[in-house]
Design an enzyme around this catalytic site. Structure first.
Site, short mmCIF file in Angstrom:
data_model
loop_
_atom_site.label_atom_id
_atom_site.label_comp_id
_atom_site.label_asym_id
_atom_site.label_seq_id
_atom_site.Cartn_x
_atom_site.Cartn_y
_atom_site.Cartn_z
CG ASP A 258 45.66 42.83 43.44
OD1 ASP A 258 46.89 42.91 43.63
OD2 ASP A 258 45.14 42.06 42.62
CG ASP A 260 49.54 44.77 38.49
OD1 ASP A 260 49.97 45.59 37.66
OD2 ASP A 260 50.28 44.07 39.20
#
Length: 482
Positions: A258, A260
């Protein structure tokens, strides 16, 4: 760390928790309440391990559901065994979890234990003899002395990741297996960093050469960046791959991250992190496919994605990452809607959707693939989501505006009247909006496409598709079994 990231990590409400970790936490709570955790925790983690083994053995659609699937309906695929008991013992030695009397094992601690177990599992696979696959299916209770020494150094080091480099034992390969100067150079230019060491315990040369040995540095890089996505391992008869350097490599064929809270802080960009960039560089140099699978949906506006990864792309350019390695770096935007690949100019480029080499065309055999979505169904999902979000804005008196994109609907804060400052939306209002949208979409009999509804900390979004679809589609596109 911002308040937003703290609340997302520690004040998680049930709908934001991972089902498996939440269930594990519940199981451990019983022993904690009875003040028996010190005597029962190891057995509990061993039980988790056995349930995962059983779940992995029932991979065929014709198999009856595993006990774990019945207990945690949302549980998905495990690509490797997870030696959870060993991982817990090591983590407990470092942090004395079972000595606490007032605070039980947390969600984040369980995530760290799972990550540590993944390191151990990947190491076992890489250490297994070519073609045996022995350590993938059976736990290796006789860890080599070198790894035990590395583990003990990590247990005694301060902090979670300070000392993680000691998981990579010293190794001196023959000259023909050395990565050479280009791979050893990156850390030399890091300001304030000794070019001969990574977190003070293992030299860059040692780290680099370990990628060609039977020990795996990949698992270290994987956990240091706390990936939330699947790591897929080579299950072919010969687990040794030939890399762009013509070197043997045993380990994951693909790792997804991912953005963030994984590669960079919440709401920030990958501006400057030379150590992590080095790990990713080495993975690419050794034939591993790397992908960033993110909810950020800018369609095919490549400059916006490049801004989020600017420091990493600059690092690749400075190190002159070869073209064949660049082509194994992907970004999936909007969960699973916009696929981009790194080009020889070190910029991101859209991957063709249809026709020869098109990712929509190549993955049509997967039922839930975006290439099979009917546009009317997409618009129906977005219509229901937008209507629900607007109703929430009205009913909860939220000072925000609703945005509708090609494959998503969002609720974002608005600026205060007559002022450039932004008025934040209360977390509770965002959670209520997300849960309401999820409920309405689940109940709607005509909405059949996968979707993802989430609280982004400062905003809320409903996306068509989700990261699970993205990871599976990308794995299929690069030729891995799904």
């Amino acid at each position: 760390m911002s308040f937003s990231s703290r609340r997302r990590n520690y004040l998680l409400v049930p709908h934001r928790k991972d089902g498996l970790i939440a269930w594990m936490k519940t199981m451990l709570n019983h022993s904690f309440v009875l003040d028996a955790l010190e005597h029962t925790a190891e057995d509990t983690f061993h039980h988790f391990e056995e349930l995962i083994d059983e779940h992995r053995s029932r991979s065929s659609p014709d198999d009856p559901p595993s006990r774990l699937k019945q207990l945690v309906p949302t549980v998905n695929t495990f690509h490797t065994r997870l030696p959870l008991r060993k991982a817990f013992i090591a983590y407990n030695k470092k942090y004395a979890l079972t000595k606490r009397k007032h605070i039980t094992i947390s969600f984040n601690e369980l995530r760290h234990i799972l990550n540590l177990a993944q390191i151990m599992a990947l190491r076992n696979i890489a250490s297994a003899g070519a073609g045996t696959g022995a350590d993938e299916e059976h736990n290796n209770d006789d860890e080599d002395e070198e790894f035990q020494t590395s583990l003990e150094k990590w247990e005694k080091s301060p902090g979670l990741f300070s000392g993680i480099g000691t998981m990579i034992p010293a190794y001196n390969p023959p000259p023909e297996m050395s990565l050479g100067a280009p791979a050893l150079a990156p850390l030399a230019s890091v300001e304030g960093t000794n070019a001969s060491s990574v977190d003070g315990s293992v030299s860059v040369a040692t780290f680099a050469t370990n990628f060609t040995s039977t020990t795996t540095g990949v698992s270290t890089a994987t956990t240091a960046a706390a990936p939330t996505s699947t790591t897929s391992t080579n299950k072919s008869t010969d687990s040794t791959k030939t890399t762009s350097n013509n070197l043997p490599f045993k380990g994951p064929r693909m790792i997804t991250f991912d953005g963030d809270q994984t590669l960079y802080s919440d709401g920030a960009n990958f501006d400057r992190n030379p150590e992590l960039a080095l790990y990713l560089y080495l993975l690419l140099r050794h034939g591993v496919t790397i992908a960033v699978v993110t909810a950020a949906g800018y369609e095919y506006d490549t400059e916006k994605y490049e801004l989020r990864l600017s420091g990493l792309l600059t690092y690749f350019k400075e190190r002159k990452l070869p073209v064949e390695d660049c082509e194994r770096f992907y970004l999936f935007g909007g969960e699973c809607n916009y696929l981009l690949v790194l080009g020889k100019d070190y910029k991101l480029h859209p991957v063709r959707e249809y026709g020869p080499g098109g990712w929509h065309t190549a993955t049509k055999y997967i039922e839930e693939a975006p290439g099979n979505w009917d546009e009317k169904e997409v618009q129906l999902l977005l219509d229901v989501a937008e209507h629900t979000v607007r109703e929430s804005v009205k009913n909860l008196r939220i000072r925000g505006r609703v945005i509708r994109k090609k494959r998503s609907v969002g609720l974002v804060p608005t600026s205060k009247h007559g002022c450039a400052c932004i008025v934040g939306i209360p977390r509770e209002a965002l959670d209520e909006t997300v849960l309401t949208a999820q409920e309405k979409l689940d109940e709607h009999t005509e909405v059949k496409l996968p979707f993802c509804a989430f609280n982004g900390g400062n905003d809320a979004w409903v996306d068509v598709g989700n990261k699970r679809v993205g990871v599976n589609i990308l794995a299929a596109y690069v030729g891995m079994p799904v």
